[in-house]
Design a protein around this motif. Sequence first.
Motif, short mmCIF file in Angstrom:
data_model
loop_
_atom_site.label_atom_id
_atom_site.label_comp_id
_atom_site.label_asym_id
_atom_site.label_seq_id
_atom_site.Cartn_x
_atom_site.Cartn_y
_atom_site.Cartn_z
N THR A 62 45.88 32.49 40.04
CA THR A 62 46.75 33.57 39.95
C THR A 62 47.77 33.12 39.29
OG1 THR A 62 47.36 32.70 42.13
CG2 THR A 62 46.24 34.75 42.26
N ARG A 65 39.87 36.56 40.92
CA ARG A 65 40.93 36.65 42.09
C ARG A 65 40.24 37.02 43.26
NH1 ARG A 65 46.50 38.35 39.75
NH2 ARG A 65 46.89 37.22 38.05
N PRO A 66 40.70 36.52 44.43
CA PRO A 66 42.08 35.72 44.80
C PRO A 66 41.38 34.59 44.79
CG PRO A 66 40.99 36.59 46.86
CD PRO A 66 40.02 37.15 45.77
N CYS A 95 51.58 34.16 42.72
CA CYS A 95 51.38 34.52 43.83
C CYS A 95 51.02 33.60 45.18
CB CYS A 95 50.76 35.96 44.23
SG CYS A 95 48.83 35.57 44.00
N CYS A 149 53.43 38.15 47.24
CA CYS A 149 52.27 39.07 46.61
C CYS A 149 53.22 40.04 45.55
CB CYS A 149 51.70 39.77 47.52
SG CYS A 149 50.43 41.31 47.02
N PHE A 150 52.45 40.21 44.44
CA PHE A 150 53.11 41.30 43.44
C PHE A 150 52.10 42.40 43.45
CE2 PHE A 150 51.54 37.49 40.88
CZ PHE A 150 50.50 37.80 40.51
N ASP A 151 51.14 42.49 44.21
CA ASP A 151 50.38 43.78 44.25
C ASP A 151 49.43 43.88 43.18
OD1 ASP A 151 51.47 44.61 46.66
OD2 ASP A 151 52.94 45.50 45.79
N CYS A 152 48.69 43.03 42.67
CA CYS A 152 47.77 43.10 41.77
C CYS A 152 46.73 43.94 42.14
CB CYS A 152 47.14 41.87 40.88
SG CYS A 152 46.00 40.99 42.04
N GLY A 153 46.37 43.97 43.35
CA GLY A 153 45.48 45.06 43.76
C GLY A 153 44.00 44.38 44.55
N VAL A 154 43.79 43.21 44.21
CA VAL A 154 42.68 42.59 44.41
C VAL A 154 42.46 42.28 46.14
CG1 VAL A 154 41.38 40.20 44.41
CG2 VAL A 154 42.38 41.24 42.28
N CYS A 155 43.58 41.68 46.78
CA CYS A 155 43.38 41.37 48.08
C CYS A 155 43.09 42.69 48.96
CB CYS A 155 44.56 40.60 48.86
SG CYS A 155 44.88 38.92 47.91
N PRO A 156 43.86 43.70 49.03
CA PRO A 156 43.46 44.86 49.70
C PRO A 156 42.25 45.55 49.22
CG PRO A 156 45.41 45.23 48.36
CD PRO A 156 45.15 43.98 48.18
N ILE A 196 44.30 35.34 49.56
CA ILE A 196 44.31 34.20 48.94
C ILE A 196 43.94 33.07 50.18
CG2 ILE A 196 45.56 34.73 46.76
CD1 ILE A 196 47.93 33.37 48.25
S1 SF4 Z 1 46.76 41.07 45.97
FE1 SF4 Z 1 46.24 38.70 46.59
S2 SF4 Z 1 45.73 38.09 44.07
FE2 SF4 Z 1 46.83 39.95 43.84
S3 SF4 Z 1 49.01 39.24 43.74
FE3 SF4 Z 1 48.91 40.01 45.81
S4 SF4 Z 1 48.19 37.95 46.98
FE4 SF4 Z 1 47.96 37.56 44.59
#
Ligand code: SF4
Length: 664
Positions: free
Chosen positions: A288, A301-302, A620, A625-632, A638
């Motif tokens: 990340t 990611r994550p 991150c 979290c800067f909301d790249c979208g991957v986790c949701p 992570i």
């Molecule tokens: S969604 Fe997950 S990988 Fe993306 S910025 Fe947030 S914590 Fe990091």
Amino acid sequence: MGIMSVPSTTPRPVAANSVWPRLEPLLPQVTKPIQYVGGELGAVVKDWAAATVRWALMYPDAYEVGLPNQGVQILYEVLNELPDVLAERTYAVWPDLEKLMRAHGVPQFTVDAHRPVRDFDLFGVSFATELGYTNLLTAIDLAGIPLLAADRTDADPVIVAGGHAAFNPEPIADFIDAAVLGDGEEAVLEITTIVREWKAEGRPGGRDELLLRLARTESVYVPRFYDVDYLPDGRIQRVVPNRADVPFRVHKRTTMDLDAWPYPRKPLVPLAETVHERYAVEIFRGCTRGCRFCQAGMITRPVRERSITTVGQMVQQGLEFSGFHEVGLLSLSSADHSEIGDMCSGLAEQYQGTNVSLSLPSTRVDAFNIELAQELSRNGRRTGLTFAPEGGSERIRRVINKMVSKDDLIRTVVTAYTNGWRQVKLYFMCGLPTETDADVLEIADMAHEVIKAGRAATGSKDIRCTVSIGGFVPKPHTPFQWAAMERPEVIDGRLKLLKQAINADRSLGRAIGFRYHDGEPSLIEGLLSRGDRRVGAVIRRVWENGGRFDGWSEHFSYQRWVDAAAETLPAFGVDLDWYTTRERDELEVLPWDHLDSGLDKDWLWQDWQDALSEYEQDDCRWTPCFDCGVCPAMDTEIQIGPTGRKLLPLTPVNGLKLPTGAQQ
Ligand code: SF4
């Protein structure tokens, strides 16, 4: 070689469907025949008749590059652990053997039991780079499988693409039956289950039904079930399913618990020389840091860490099994593992006094990296130190989000020199978005200052650095997916100026090595990376005109690609420039938009705008979290330590202790 034991030379039984009797007489006529022989330590040959599902796995390059590939080794082991499943490996054959195989009617074969690839149920091909596409066509054709997926019958294997290039498989959509995005461990098991059930049911609906069942999992992409419509100007209008029950978007697979998948456990020990001869353990997956050019960092990611305990056990068992002397602790940024300090000191202590050497790919530009490298070199063997500032000027490093200052770099390299390293490697890219000659020429200043500061700090003239330059290629699923590529002649001109600038001061220039690739292969990689289905015609024409091993400079022909593009693309109203040096706008439908890496397209676009404004984005792992979208999107998060667990008290592995003088 770094290998302590070699496999038995006892003749192996020849499998009933083996091509060995026809292949063996050809081998004395080719280079490095040992690469086609198989029988390595770690290789598996199972009973053909007892298997219900059979996979041929390929890394589409020569044995020396393909054998160490971790992805193939992991899937090979995971599949062969199933009692009713058989997996064998195949690699690209060199043109000398290809010619003989064609002349003598020998088909593409596996190295394990030399069975024809066409006899398998599934043919899985893992692509680390798009420059392997022509080798895929050679293998399909040599196997006697129709080149086009549309022409295949129930008698042909299902060809499944994987690896990072599968995140945009559109250029090879006509040649493959399916693609899997993301981690393969669980995906191959799911595919195997579907194939097993379909076969047990008597293959209802034939190949079409099988592919439909795979597509319905929503994580296997079957290109034939999607139609691509184009706008009059050549851009894509939309990509839509042509079957009611396949998903609009195909999602990537993410293996969350790496401790549950401690592979490879039985690493393959090569018979012939290969690019890496070591036991490699992936200590975490994902990254990340947010380097905007890095497709691997974005699509994996994550972050998911393997625990220190599992790493320790894997190293012990992997060395014990293979007899390798070298261990690589791999990941996209290994020094970032939350327990890397304990891991390195634990392993260093464990293997102190043995002939085992430990290494960490070093790209992080800070003193901590040197501390780790020092810890790992307790056994007396120093691996090279490579630092990757990637961009020559602070400005361009802000554009690419590689937050390293010139002072940091010089301080770090000088620390390496004062700690006994005499040589370091600095890695940069050329052709980055917004780059000018001035950005690249700063690499020369940096290299000069590194040598001056190193000489001042050590009082020695005996220090060197190597400047290594790679060509930037914009990749799908990164913020630079919209960027225009620079023309090869501009890149080559910049590199020439850089070389002159490095050598302008002879006393400093003498201490600096300079390695670079010219801009032409990068442009073709750019065509293949961001291409759509129409690029398949270019790949096919190049292959028909003799294109093989395009990742090898001695085999790559830029002119062959330019000619093939000029012959095939005008029929579609597009050309090579349209795919490479053209910047895309926000609303353009990209060929891979229906393939879901988890990253939010709006976030990627914003990050591209931030790049143009030279605005940096944090990691991150250490910031919110800067909301790249991957986790949701993936319903994941992570996973980092510290786990609180330490290396088990491991006992030294039998046979690894050698007298000091015998250490390599
Ligand atoms: S969604 Fe997950 S990988 Fe993306 S910025 Fe947030 S914590 Fe990091």
